[in-house]
Design a protein around this motif. Sequence first.
Motif, PDB file in Angstrom:
ATOM      1  N   TYR A 199       0.854  -1.171   0.000  1.00 37.92           N
ATOM      2  CA  TYR A 199       0.000   0.000   0.000  1.00 37.92           C
ATOM      3  C   TYR A 199       0.904   1.239   0.000  1.00 37.92           C
ATOM      4  O   TYR A 199       1.963   1.230   0.640  1.00 37.92           O
ATOM      5  CB  TYR A 199      -0.846  -0.068   1.264  1.00 37.92           C
ATOM      6  CG  TYR A 199      -1.848   1.025   1.427  1.00 37.92           C
ATOM      7  CD1 TYR A 199      -2.697   1.363   0.388  1.00 37.92           C
ATOM      8  CD2 TYR A 199      -1.966   1.705   2.626  1.00 37.92           C
ATOM      9  CE1 TYR A 199      -3.630   2.358   0.543  1.00 37.92           C
ATOM     10  CE2 TYR A 199      -2.898   2.689   2.794  1.00 37.92           C
ATOM     11  CZ  TYR A 199      -3.727   3.018   1.747  1.00 37.92           C
ATOM     12  OH  TYR A 199      -4.645   4.005   1.909  1.00 37.92           O
ATOM     13  N   LEU A 228       0.975   4.059   1.433  1.00 35.34           N
ATOM     14  CA  LEU A 228       1.386   4.631   2.713  1.00 35.34           C
ATOM     15  C   LEU A 228       2.456   3.779   3.393  1.00 35.34           C
ATOM     16  O   LEU A 228       3.315   4.298   4.100  1.00 35.34           O
ATOM     17  CB  LEU A 228       0.181   4.781   3.653  1.00 35.34           C
ATOM     18  CG  LEU A 228      -0.730   5.976   3.375  1.00 35.34           C
ATOM     19  CD1 LEU A 228      -1.897   5.998   4.344  1.00 35.34           C
ATOM     20  CD2 LEU A 228       0.049   7.282   3.461  1.00 35.34           C
ATOM     21  N   LEU A 235       5.717   4.543   1.755  1.00 43.91           N
ATOM     22  CA  LEU A 235       6.213   5.809   2.300  1.00 43.91           C
ATOM     23  C   LEU A 235       6.837   5.619   3.679  1.00 43.91           C
ATOM     24  O   LEU A 235       7.866   6.200   3.990  1.00 43.91           O
ATOM     25  CB  LEU A 235       5.068   6.815   2.420  1.00 43.91           C
ATOM     26  CG  LEU A 235       4.863   7.717   1.222  1.00 43.91           C
ATOM     27  CD1 LEU A 235       3.644   8.591   1.427  1.00 43.91           C
ATOM     28  CD2 LEU A 235       6.097   8.582   0.991  1.00 43.91           C
ATOM     29  N   GLU A 256       6.724  13.902   0.981  1.00 41.76           N
ATOM     30  CA  GLU A 256       6.096  12.595   0.772  1.00 41.76           C
ATOM     31  C   GLU A 256       5.340  12.510  -0.544  1.00 41.76           C
ATOM     32  O   GLU A 256       5.267  11.463  -1.169  1.00 41.76           O
ATOM     33  CB  GLU A 256       5.134  12.294   1.931  1.00 41.76           C
ATOM     34  CG  GLU A 256       5.843  12.066   3.252  1.00 41.76           C
ATOM     35  CD  GLU A 256       4.874  11.648   4.344  1.00 41.76           C
ATOM     36  OE1 GLU A 256       3.649  11.807   4.161  1.00 41.76           O
ATOM     37  OE2 GLU A 256       5.353  11.163   5.384  1.00 41.76           O
ATOM     38  N   GLY A 257       4.783  13.650  -0.957  1.00 34.89           N
ATOM     39  CA  GLY A 257       3.963  13.657  -2.164  1.00 34.89           C
ATOM     40  C   GLY A 257       4.710  13.265  -3.428  1.00 34.89           C
ATOM     41  O   GLY A 257       4.091  12.843  -4.402  1.00 34.89           O
ATOM     42  N   TYR A 269       3.937  10.007  -5.445  1.00 38.07           N
ATOM     43  CA  TYR A 269       2.753   9.734  -6.267  1.00 38.07           C
ATOM     44  C   TYR A 269       2.992   9.946  -7.759  1.00 38.07           C
ATOM     45  O   TYR A 269       2.611   9.090  -8.557  1.00 38.07           O
ATOM     46  CB  TYR A 269       1.546  10.494  -5.721  1.00 38.07           C
ATOM     47  CG  TYR A 269       1.165   9.962  -4.352  1.00 38.07           C
ATOM     48  CD1 TYR A 269       0.805   8.633  -4.201  1.00 38.07           C
ATOM     49  CD2 TYR A 269       1.263  10.738  -3.218  1.00 38.07           C
ATOM     50  CE1 TYR A 269       0.514   8.101  -2.954  1.00 38.07           C
ATOM     51  CE2 TYR A 269       0.965  10.222  -1.962  1.00 38.07           C
ATOM     52  CZ  TYR A 269       0.595   8.899  -1.834  1.00 38.07           C
ATOM     53  OH  TYR A 269       0.327   8.376  -0.607  1.00 38.07           O
ATOM     54  N   LEU A 315       5.076   6.863  -8.697  1.00 36.74           N
ATOM     55  CA  LEU A 315       4.310   5.626  -8.868  1.00 36.74           C
ATOM     56  C   LEU A 315       3.518   5.657 -10.169  1.00 36.74           C
ATOM     57  O   LEU A 315       3.404   4.656 -10.876  1.00 36.74           O
ATOM     58  CB  LEU A 315       3.355   5.427  -7.679  1.00 36.74           C
ATOM     59  CG  LEU A 315       4.002   4.888  -6.398  1.00 36.74           C
ATOM     60  CD1 LEU A 315       3.031   4.980  -5.233  1.00 36.74           C
ATOM     61  CD2 LEU A 315       4.485   3.458  -6.585  1.00 36.74           C
ATOM     62  N   ARG A 325      -8.454   0.250  -0.978  1.00 32.68           N
ATOM     63  CA  ARG A 325      -7.096   0.771  -1.099  1.00 32.68           C
ATOM     64  C   ARG A 325      -6.439   0.268  -2.372  1.00 32.68           C
ATOM     65  O   ARG A 325      -6.679  -0.849  -2.811  1.00 32.68           O
ATOM     66  CB  ARG A 325      -6.263   0.297   0.073  1.00 32.68           C
ATOM     67  CG  ARG A 325      -6.660   0.879   1.399  1.00 32.68           C
ATOM     68  CD  ARG A 325      -5.993   0.085   2.475  1.00 32.68           C
ATOM     69  NE  ARG A 325      -5.827   0.872   3.698  1.00 32.68           N
ATOM     70  CZ  ARG A 325      -5.010   0.519   4.675  1.00 32.68           C
ATOM     71  NH1 ARG A 325      -4.277  -0.578   4.570  1.00 32.68           N
ATOM     72  NH2 ARG A 325      -4.902   1.264   5.757  1.00 32.68           N
ATOM     73  N   ARG A 326      -5.546   1.108  -2.891  1.00 29.27           N
ATOM     74  CA  ARG A 326      -4.804   0.787  -4.092  1.00 29.27           C
ATOM     75  C   ARG A 326      -3.457   0.177  -3.684  1.00 29.27           C
ATOM     76  O   ARG A 326      -2.700   0.802  -2.959  1.00 29.27           O
ATOM     77  CB  ARG A 326      -4.559   2.101  -4.846  1.00 29.27           C
ATOM     78  CG  ARG A 326      -4.170   2.011  -6.274  1.00 29.27           C
ATOM     79  CD  ARG A 326      -3.677   3.358  -6.769  1.00 29.27           C
ATOM     80  NE  ARG A 326      -4.551   4.468  -6.412  1.00 29.27           N
ATOM     81  CZ  ARG A 326      -5.242   5.177  -7.303  1.00 29.27           C
ATOM     82  NH1 ARG A 326      -5.144   4.925  -8.561  1.00 29.27           N
ATOM     83  NH2 ARG A 326      -5.992   6.176  -6.906  1.00 29.27           N
ATOM     84  N   HIS A 372       0.262  -1.627  -4.853  1.00 27.60           N
ATOM     85  CA  HIS A 372       1.211  -1.604  -5.962  1.00 27.60           C
ATOM     86  C   HIS A 372       2.075  -2.858  -5.923  1.00 27.60           C
ATOM     87  O   HIS A 372       2.482  -3.286  -4.846  1.00 27.60           O
ATOM     88  CB  HIS A 372       2.107  -0.364  -5.854  1.00 27.60           C
ATOM     89  CG  HIS A 372       1.332   0.908  -5.761  1.00 27.60           C
ATOM     90  ND1 HIS A 372       0.961   1.649  -6.854  1.00 27.60           N
ATOM     91  CD2 HIS A 372       0.808   1.553  -4.699  1.00 27.60           C
ATOM     92  CE1 HIS A 372       0.263   2.691  -6.473  1.00 27.60           C
ATOM     93  NE2 HIS A 372       0.155   2.662  -5.154  1.00 27.60           N
TER      94      HIS A 372
END
Lengths: 113, 200
Positions: free
Chosen positions: A29, A31, A34, A47-48, A51, A54, A76-77, A79
Motif C-alpha cells: 500500500y 502509505l 512511504l 512525501e507527495g 505519487y 508511482l 485501497r490501491r 502496488h
Amino acid sequence: MKEDALAGQLRRGTLEYCVLAILRDGEQYALDVLRQLGAVEGLVTSEGTIYPLLSRLRRDGLVETTWHESPAGPPRRYHRLTPAGRQKLDDFVPQWIRFRDAIDTVIVPKEGT
Amino acid sequence: MKKTTADRLVGQYLRRLRIELRDLPADRRREIVSQFQEHIAENRLENDREEDVRAMLDRLGDPAVLGAEARDRFGVRRRGRGPLELTALVFILLAPVFLVGPAMVLGEGSDGLVAGVVLTFALALTLLWLSRLWLTTDKLTATALVSAGSALFLVLMRLHDGEAAISGLVVLLGLTPFVAAVVHLTVRMRRLGGAPALTV
C-alpha cells in the motif's frame, strides 16, 4: 546550494529503484511504501513526490496496481512489481554496487595515510 | 455536512495541486490527484484535527515543488503564455467583426448571420479550448460570455434591421461581453503563472 542540488538529483534518480526494491517482496500500500522510505534519513523530503513517481512507474509498465477492500474506509490501491519492473531492479542492483564501490574508493578518506 | 477548517485546507491544497499538475496528460493528473486524495483521506481517519491536517499537508510537500517534480518525471515542460493564447485573446476581441462581417458582405440575410456565428465560434473558441494554460472553468466562463455576446449582437442587429448605421451605444453594449471575456482570461493567465513558455 550546490550540495542540495546534487543531493536532490541523486535522490530523484535513485528513488525509483528504492520504490521498486520495497515492492520486491510483494504488493504494498502506498502509505506503507512511504513509511519504509521515511525510515531512511534523507531519502524523501516531500512525501507527495512518491505519487507522480508511482504513476510514472505504472505508465512504464514496471509497477501495476490492484484494489483491495479495506476493513475501515474506502478500498485501497496496492502496488506490485511487474516482470519488467523486477528485471529493471535486478539489472540495477549490481550496477549500483559497482558504481557505489568505485566512488567510495576514490572519495572516502583512507585510514592511516 | 458543515465544512471544517481541515476540509478547507485540503480543498485548497488539492486545488493548488491540480493547477501545478496541469501540464501533465489529463489521465496522469487524475491518477496522481486521486492518490493524494486517498493518502489524505486515509490519514484523516486517524488524525483529523486542524493541526494534524496542516502537518500532513506539509509533509506531502508544496504543490509547486511537487508539480516541478512531476513534470520532471514525465519529461513535460511547463506551459505558459504562448502565441496560441495571445491569438485566442485577439480573436475573441475580434469576434464581433467575424460576427457581422459576413452579413455585411453577403447582405443581412440569414446566410450571412449563420456564417458569422460559425466563423466566430470556429476561430475564437477553438483556440481557447486548445490552450492548456486556462482551466476548464475559465474556458467555460469565456465561452458563456462569447455566446451571450453573440446572441446579444444578433438580437441587436435584428432590432436595427433595415437601418444602415448601427448606433454607437448598440455597438458598445454588444462589445461588453467580449471585452469581459478577454479581461477575465487575461487576469487568469497572470494568476496561472503565464510566464513565457521558454523560461520553464
